[in-house]
Design a protein around this motif. Structure first.
Motif, short mmCIF file in Angstrom:
data_model
loop_
_atom_site.label_atom_id
_atom_site.label_comp_id
_atom_site.label_asym_id
_atom_site.label_seq_id
_atom_site.Cartn_x
_atom_site.Cartn_y
_atom_site.Cartn_z
N GLN A 49 0.82 -1.21 0.00
CA GLN A 49 0.00 0.00 0.00
C GLN A 49 0.86 1.26 0.00
O GLN A 49 1.84 1.36 0.74
N CYS A 50 0.45 2.22 -0.82
CA CYS A 50 0.98 3.58 -0.76
C CYS A 50 -0.12 4.42 -0.12
O CYS A 50 -1.15 4.68 -0.74
N PRO A 51 0.07 4.86 1.14
CA PRO A 51 -1.05 5.46 1.88
C PRO A 51 -1.34 6.90 1.47
O PRO A 51 -0.48 7.60 0.92
N GLU A 52 -2.55 7.32 1.76
CA GLU A 52 -2.91 8.73 1.60
C GLU A 52 -2.02 9.58 2.51
O GLU A 52 -1.77 9.23 3.66
N GLY A 53 -1.55 10.71 1.99
CA GLY A 53 -0.71 11.59 2.77
C GLY A 53 0.76 11.20 2.79
O GLY A 53 1.56 11.80 3.50
N ARG A 54 1.11 10.13 2.05
CA ARG A 54 2.51 9.69 1.84
C ARG A 54 3.14 9.03 3.06
O ARG A 54 3.76 8.00 2.96
N LEU A 55 3.04 9.67 4.24
CA LEU A 55 3.57 9.10 5.49
C LEU A 55 5.04 8.70 5.36
O LEU A 55 5.45 7.61 5.77
N MET B 150 9.12 -1.08 -3.61
CA MET B 150 10.30 -1.79 -3.11
C MET B 150 9.92 -3.12 -2.45
O MET B 150 10.77 -4.00 -2.30
N ALA B 151 8.66 -3.29 -2.07
CA ALA B 151 8.20 -4.55 -1.48
C ALA B 151 7.93 -5.61 -2.55
O ALA B 151 7.53 -6.73 -2.23
N ARG B 152 8.11 -5.23 -3.83
CA ARG B 152 7.92 -6.14 -4.97
C ARG B 152 6.48 -6.67 -5.05
O ARG B 152 6.24 -7.88 -5.10
N PRO B 153 5.51 -5.76 -5.05
CA PRO B 153 4.12 -6.21 -5.02
C PRO B 153 3.64 -6.75 -6.35
O PRO B 153 4.14 -6.40 -7.42
N GLU B 154 2.63 -7.62 -6.26
CA GLU B 154 1.84 -8.01 -7.42
C GLU B 154 0.57 -7.16 -7.48
O GLU B 154 -0.02 -7.00 -8.54
N LEU B 155 0.14 -6.66 -6.34
CA LEU B 155 -1.00 -5.76 -6.25
C LEU B 155 -0.58 -4.52 -5.47
O LEU B 155 -0.12 -4.63 -4.34
N LEU B 156 -0.74 -3.35 -6.09
CA LEU B 156 -0.40 -2.08 -5.46
C LEU B 156 -1.68 -1.35 -5.10
O LEU B 156 -2.53 -1.09 -5.97
N LEU B 157 -1.83 -0.99 -3.82
CA LEU B 157 -2.96 -0.20 -3.35
C LEU B 157 -2.51 1.25 -3.28
O LEU B 157 -1.65 1.59 -2.46
N LEU B 158 -3.08 2.09 -4.11
CA LEU B 158 -2.69 3.50 -4.18
C LEU B 158 -3.83 4.36 -3.66
O LEU B 158 -4.89 4.43 -4.27
N ASP B 159 -3.58 5.03 -2.54
CA ASP B 159 -4.64 5.80 -1.88
C ASP B 159 -4.42 7.29 -2.12
O ASP B 159 -3.51 7.90 -1.54
N GLU B 160 -5.24 7.88 -2.97
CA GLU B 160 -5.23 9.32 -3.27
C GLU B 160 -3.85 9.85 -3.66
O GLU B 160 -3.34 10.80 -3.06
N PRO B 161 -3.22 9.28 -4.69
CA PRO B 161 -1.87 9.74 -5.05
C PRO B 161 -1.82 11.15 -5.62
O PRO B 161 -0.75 11.77 -5.61
N SER B 162 -2.94 11.68 -6.11
CA SER B 162 -2.91 13.02 -6.73
C SER B 162 -3.23 14.13 -5.73
O SER B 162 -3.19 15.32 -6.10
N LEU B 163 -3.50 13.77 -4.47
CA LEU B 163 -3.97 14.75 -3.49
C LEU B 163 -2.96 15.88 -3.30
O LEU B 163 -1.80 15.65 -2.96
N GLY B 164 -3.40 17.12 -3.55
CA GLY B 164 -2.58 18.30 -3.30
C GLY B 164 -1.51 18.57 -4.34
O GLY B 164 -0.66 19.45 -4.13
N LEU B 165 -1.53 17.86 -5.46
CA LEU B 165 -0.50 18.04 -6.47
C LEU B 165 -0.98 18.92 -7.62
O LEU B 165 -2.16 18.93 -7.96
N ALA B 166 -0.04 19.62 -8.25
CA ALA B 166 -0.35 20.43 -9.41
C ALA B 166 -0.71 19.53 -10.59
O ALA B 166 -0.27 18.38 -10.66
N GLN C 236 7.55 15.24 -5.68
CA GLN C 236 8.67 14.32 -5.48
C GLN C 236 8.42 13.42 -4.28
O GLN C 236 8.78 12.23 -4.30
N GLN C 237 7.81 13.95 -3.23
CA GLN C 237 7.49 13.11 -2.07
C GLN C 237 6.50 12.01 -2.45
O GLN C 237 6.60 10.88 -1.97
N GLN C 238 5.54 12.35 -3.32
CA GLN C 238 4.59 11.33 -3.76
C GLN C 238 5.31 10.25 -4.56
O GLN C 238 5.00 9.05 -4.45
N MET C 239 6.29 10.64 -5.36
CA MET C 239 7.09 9.66 -6.10
C MET C 239 7.83 8.74 -5.14
O MET C 239 7.90 7.52 -5.36
#
Length: 235
Positions: free
Chosen positions: A80-86, A151-167, A140-143
């Motif tokens: 998972q890539c969480p909302e807010g990057r963390l 890096m965890a080598r996923p087969e399924l990626l959970l992406l939570d609000e990756p565009s939040l606050g970005l231009a 860049q932080q979202q990247m």
């Protein structure tokens, strides 16, 4: 690959998810549309093993995702890539990335290969690899956050609000990267409020309202649906 059946989640007396059903097949990008409070992040936390459901099931390649430890889910291909990057803002970009590979920490050669892959996917991070993650721009932080999940080598990626606050230009770059990740064989479940950008790359989608799936369909069906156009596309 991912099968969610009648999944419900309670926070005390409040029910956040009501009998949610959805699937993600191998090689798909599936978008989950919904406003704030619709239940998208709760669903992701449950699929990641961070939140226990009150009913229903979620399985990944036949293995249960609910009721176990989060590291089990990650080690079996769900990241998972969480909302807010963390991110860890005081740690360097590369140390943040290496933390994403913790479940593979005994495979130094494999971790080195994954680092090269994510740097190739996000070349802007190469010159920032030794900089504190907190010193980077929002884009860049979202990247970094997406790269850390990869890096965890996923087969399924959970992406939570990756565009939040970005231009808008950065949103375009992020979604292009998501497409490349998918083309490399990673299935993606993408939670987004930016319906236009998300449906531009998704194969199918679901609309989550009040913790319930209210609508589902192909990319074309959702783009042509009057409710979706009115509520999420501003048309």
């Amino acid at each position: 690959m991912l099968e969610v059946r009648d999944l419900s989640v309670n926070y005390g007396p409040f029910r956040a998810l009501h009998d949610v059903n959805l699937t993600v097949q191998q090689g798909e990008i599936v978008v989950l549309l919904g406003a704030n409070g619709a239940g998208k992040s709760t669903l992701f936390r449950t699929l990641s093993g961070l939140q226990r459901p009150s009913g229903g099931t979620a399985t990944w390649n036949g293995r249960p995702l609910t009721g176990g430890k989060p590291e089990f889910n990650v080690s079996h291909g769900v990241s998972q890539c969480p909302e807010g990057r963390l991110l860890f803002p005081d740690l360097s970009v590369e140390k943040n990335l290496r933390l994403g590979a913790f479940v593979h920490r005994r495979d130094a050669a494999g971790t080195a290969r994954e680092l090269e892959r994510v740097y190739a996917l996000f070349p802007a991070l190469v010159e920032k690899r030794h900089a504190p993650a907190g010193s980077l721009s929002g884009g860049q932080q979202q990247m970094v956050a997406i790269a850390r999940a990869l890096m965890a080598r996923p087969e399924l990626l959970l992406l939570d609000e990756p565009s939040l606050g970005l231009a808008p230009l950065v949103v375009e770059q992020v979604f292009e990267a998501v497409q490349r990740v998918n083309e490399a064989g990673v299935s993606v479940l993408l939670a987004e409020q930016n319906a236009f950008a998300a449906l531009g790359i998704a194969h199918r989608g679901y609309v989550l309202e009040g913790g319930r799936v209210s609508l589902q369909g192909s990319q074309g069906e959702l783009l042509g649906n009057d409710r979706v156009r009115s509520a999420y596309l501003g048309v």
